[in-house]
Motif scaffolding. Structure first.
Motif, PDB file in Angstrom:
ATOM      1  N   ARG A 177     -22.035 -14.662  72.568  1.00 18.75           N
ATOM      2  CA  ARG A 177     -21.884 -15.003  71.153  1.00 18.75           C
ATOM      3  C   ARG A 177     -20.418 -14.856  70.743  1.00 18.75           C
ATOM      4  NH1 ARG A 177     -26.914 -14.947  68.298  1.00 18.75           N
ATOM      5  NH2 ARG A 177     -28.607 -14.226  69.666  1.00 18.75           N
TER       6      ARG A 177
ATOM      7  N   GLU B 104     -23.435 -17.109  65.191  1.00 25.22           N
ATOM      8  CA  GLU B 104     -24.165 -18.367  65.288  1.00 25.22           C
ATOM      9  C   GLU B 104     -23.519 -19.326  66.283  1.00 25.22           C
ATOM     10  OE1 GLU B 104     -27.102 -18.861  63.732  1.00 25.22           O
ATOM     11  OE2 GLU B 104     -26.815 -16.759  63.166  1.00 25.22           O
TER      12      GLU B 104
ATOM     13  N   SER C 139     -30.151 -27.444  59.030  1.00 22.30           N
ATOM     14  CA  SER C 139     -31.385 -27.134  59.749  1.00 22.30           C
ATOM     15  C   SER C 139     -31.656 -28.200  60.805  1.00 22.30           C
ATOM     16  CB  SER C 139     -32.554 -27.090  58.765  1.00 22.30           C
ATOM     17  OG  SER C 139     -32.815 -28.396  58.266  1.00 22.30           O
TER      18      SER C 139
ATOM     19  N   ASN D  50     -18.348 -15.082  64.866  1.00 24.02           N
ATOM     20  CA  ASN D  50     -19.474 -15.779  64.232  1.00 24.02           C
ATOM     21  C   ASN D  50     -20.644 -15.797  65.215  1.00 24.02           C
ATOM     22  OD1 ASN D  50     -21.347 -17.496  63.102  1.00 24.02           O
ATOM     23  ND2 ASN D  50     -19.842 -19.033  62.466  1.00 24.02           N
TER      24      ASN D  50
ATOM     25  N   PRO E 207     -22.545 -24.310  69.007  1.00 26.42           N
ATOM     26  CA  PRO E 207     -23.676 -23.558  68.448  1.00 26.42           C
ATOM     27  C   PRO E 207     -24.466 -22.851  69.549  1.00 26.42           C
ATOM     28  CG  PRO E 207     -23.539 -25.742  67.467  1.00 26.42           C
ATOM     29  CD  PRO E 207     -22.552 -25.724  68.598  1.00 26.42           C
ATOM     30  N   ILE E 208     -25.074 -21.745  69.196  1.00 30.48           N
ATOM     31  CA  ILE E 208     -25.734 -20.904  70.185  1.00 30.48           C
ATOM     32  C   ILE E 208     -26.874 -21.638  70.883  1.00 30.48           C
ATOM     33  CG2 ILE E 208     -27.386 -19.853  68.578  1.00 30.48           C
ATOM     34  CD1 ILE E 208     -26.694 -17.166  70.053  1.00 30.48           C
ATOM     35  N   GLU E 209     -27.534 -22.584  70.176  1.00 24.71           N
ATOM     36  CA  GLU E 209     -28.651 -23.319  70.780  1.00 24.71           C
ATOM     37  C   GLU E 209     -28.210 -24.158  71.974  1.00 24.71           C
ATOM     38  OE1 GLU E 209     -29.432 -22.860  66.361  1.00 24.71           O
ATOM     39  OE2 GLU E 209     -27.743 -23.498  67.621  1.00 24.71           O
TER      40      GLU E 209
ATOM     41  N   LYS F  94     -22.535 -28.233  59.880  1.00 22.11           N
ATOM     42  CA  LYS F  94     -22.403 -26.780  59.712  1.00 22.11           C
ATOM     43  C   LYS F  94     -23.513 -26.253  58.804  1.00 22.11           C
ATOM     44  CE  LYS F  94     -19.020 -23.191  58.630  1.00 22.11           C
ATOM     45  NZ  LYS F  94     -17.622 -22.907  58.209  1.00 22.11           N
ATOM     46  N   GLY F  95     -24.276 -25.285  59.309  1.00 22.32           N
ATOM     47  CA  GLY F  95     -25.327 -24.664  58.512  1.00 22.32           C
ATOM     48  C   GLY F  95     -26.553 -25.523  58.304  1.00 22.32           C
TER      49      GLY F  95
ATOM     50  N   THR G  16     -20.888 -19.765  69.984  1.00 17.72           N
ATOM     51  CA  THR G  16     -20.641 -19.134  71.280  1.00 17.72           C
ATOM     52  C   THR G  16     -19.198 -19.355  71.707  1.00 17.72           C
ATOM     53  OG1 THR G  16     -21.337 -21.141  72.452  1.00 17.72           O
ATOM     54  CG2 THR G  16     -23.004 -19.440  72.067  1.00 17.72           C
TER      55      THR G  16
END
Length: 515
Positions: free
Chosen positions: A411, A417, A355, A415, A402-404, A352-353, A419
């Motif tokens: 979305r 970030e 990089s 949140n 996650p959106i990626e 979570k969060g 989906t």
């Protein structure tokens, strides 16, 4: 007349073994007797082996004039009378054949020459007569008429029993998949797998039709292979002088139909992906995709639970199914857990969060491949697949990716970030994938651009940019829930099979070389 090369064991360049030569010689003798071994006229049957076995004792008067056809599976010659077994699509039935019954006149050729000498196991015959029960209690057909319908020129690989052991059974998987036609003849129990497959498809189709959804067809040859992240098969269309792709998914075409005004559409789609093959992957596979306007992924979770519960009942008569040594229960509410929480719960991995570089370090720490071509989404997917999936035996909705990882998904409402997506995992395998479909054309274009950047980094599974689909979205698509269900994996689950090849009539194999 038999060709000379035919007698020597070579026929049109094909080597024949001794039994194949003998059968071709019998074929010639049948023709010399004036018997057509492949007659053109139809043979009208009025009963099946299963019907006779199941209903004769309760309704004997209706089994006095029976016609049945099938494959000759065994023969016991006993002088003027013989017993045989015929196999049709429903099972096997014993035959009693008396020489004077099928040859009432002076000419006994049909019995003495044709039946005793020129018919073989595997030949397809038609018989007429009446049903009776033998002294040993075997329901049988007393044959009054017999006709050869198709001569078999290659012997069946039937199992043999000696001292309580079975020999020469047709069980080698590669041979069974290559020659499925033989597998279905000599291992009729395997037909039940495919009957159940049909029941799954019909049950699903009925479920959707009852709700007013429309079954449709969309292109298999596509100018852009959209709707999924996968490597496509490429072909060339001569008249158009352009490259085309075998579809990897039908999603973008079905959503065009939602734009066009249909509010519920589905398709059983043959899809193709030019990727690896294993026990759960075949290059050609079947997916059912459903899109319903004005719904979201929460609604689709409820609908999917109801659908699978119904299918389990239809195929196996219960909410619970047996898969190997496991009992999978469709009757209980399916667990719902986000992919981030699942990584924490089952693998003690917190992404979570984090990089891209931090997640790449986690992958390396866990011994999971993560090169520079892979973005955040693909690495999280790899972590989940390696560390979590095998824990999920009971039906589980993995949600909020996650959106990626989800370029076609809306979305998350709470949140941005994440989906609104779920994957349904059962027995450690993905069975279904669902989105609250992205209907914002500007957001969708940006997501496609991100996929293009991944492609430029070397990701050969990144999605193509579909400009026509973007144009369609600009006309307005209502909020929509969409789901894709892997039909082959679902059938594997409901029929207790561990290999996808067992539930496909003709799975892809390496080319076979003849001659």
């Amino acid at each position: 007349m038999l060709a000379k090369s035919y007698i020597r064991g070579i026929y049109f360049g094909m080597e024949l073994n001794e039994l194949q030569i003998q059968r071709r010689e019998k074929l010639g003798k049948l023709r010399e007797l004036g018997i057509n071994p492949y007659p053109a006229q139809p043979y009208d049957v009025n009963a099946t082996a299963a019907d006779i076995r199941e209903n004769y004792e309760n309704d004997k008067l209706n089994y006095k004039d029976i016609t049945i056809a099938g494959r000759l599976m065994s023969v016991r010659i006993m002088g003027k009378a013989s017993f045989a077994v015929i196999q049709d699509a429903t099972g096997r039935l014993q035959l009693y054949i008396n020489r004077d019954e099928i040859c009432p006149g002076e000419d006994k050729t049909l019995y003495n020459e044709v039946f005793k000498k020129l018919l073989d196991i595997g030949d397809i015959i038609g018989v007429k007569g009446y049903v009776f029960t033998t002294q040993t209690g075997e329901i049988s057909l007393h044959v009054s008429s017999l006709q050869l319908l198709s001569k078999s020129l290659t012997p069946l690989p039937l199992p043999k029993e000696k001292d309580g052991q079975i020999f020469d059974s047709f069980t080698d998987p590669e041979m069974r998949y290559r020659m499925r036609y033989v597998d279905l003849i000599v291992n009729p129990v395997n037909r039940e797998i495919f009957r159940k497959r049909t029941r799954v498809f019909n049950g699903m189709r009925n479920f959707f039709n009852e709700r007013g959804y429309m079954e449709v067809e969309t292109p298999i040859l596509q100018p852009i292979p959209g709707g999924a992240a996968a490597r496509p098969f490429i072909t060339h269309h001569n008249a158009l002088d352009s490259e085309l792709y075998l579809r990897i998914a039908n999603e973008l075409y079905l959503k065009r139909l939602i734009v066009g005004g249909f509010e519920g559409v589905y398709e059983f789609s043959k899809d193709f992906r030019n990727e690896g093959m294993d026990r759960t992957h075949n290059p050609e596979f079947t997916v059912m995709e459903l899109y319903v306007a004005y719904k979201d992924y929460y609604w689709m979770m409820d609908t999917t639970e109801e659908l699978l519960r119904k299918l389990a009942h239809e195929v196996n008569g219960s909410d619970k199914i047996t898969y190997g040594e496991k009992i999978i229960d469709f009757g209980k509410p399916f667990e719902r857990i986000s992919i981030i929480d699942a990584l924490n719960k089952y693998a003690s991995v917190d992404v979570k969060g984090k990089s891209e570089e931090e997640i790449r370090s986690i992958c390396k720490e866990k011994g999971i491949h993560a090169d520079e071509k892979m973005g955040v989404g693909k690495m999280i997917d790899e972590l989940f697949g390696e560390l979590v999936e095998h824990h999920l035996v009971q039906p589980t909705f993995i949600t909020d990716y996650p959106i990626e990882m989800s370029p076609l998904t809306k979305r998350h409402r709470d949140n941005p970030e994440l989906t609104e997506r779920f994957e349904l995992i059962i027995n450690g395998k993905e069975i279904a994938n669902c989105y609250s479909e992205l209907n914002d054309p500007i957001d969708q274009r940006e997501r496609f651009m991100e996929q293009l950047r991944l492609s430029e980094k070397g990701d050969d599974e990144a999605m193509f940019v579909d400009q026509d689909f973007l144009r369609a979205l600009e006309y307005g698509m209502p909020p929509t829930a969409g789901i894709g269900i892997g039909m082959d994996r679902l059938v594997m689950l409901l029929t207790d099979q561990t290999s996808i090849q067992e539930v496909l009539f003709f799975p892809q194999m390496r080319p076979e070389h003849f001659g």
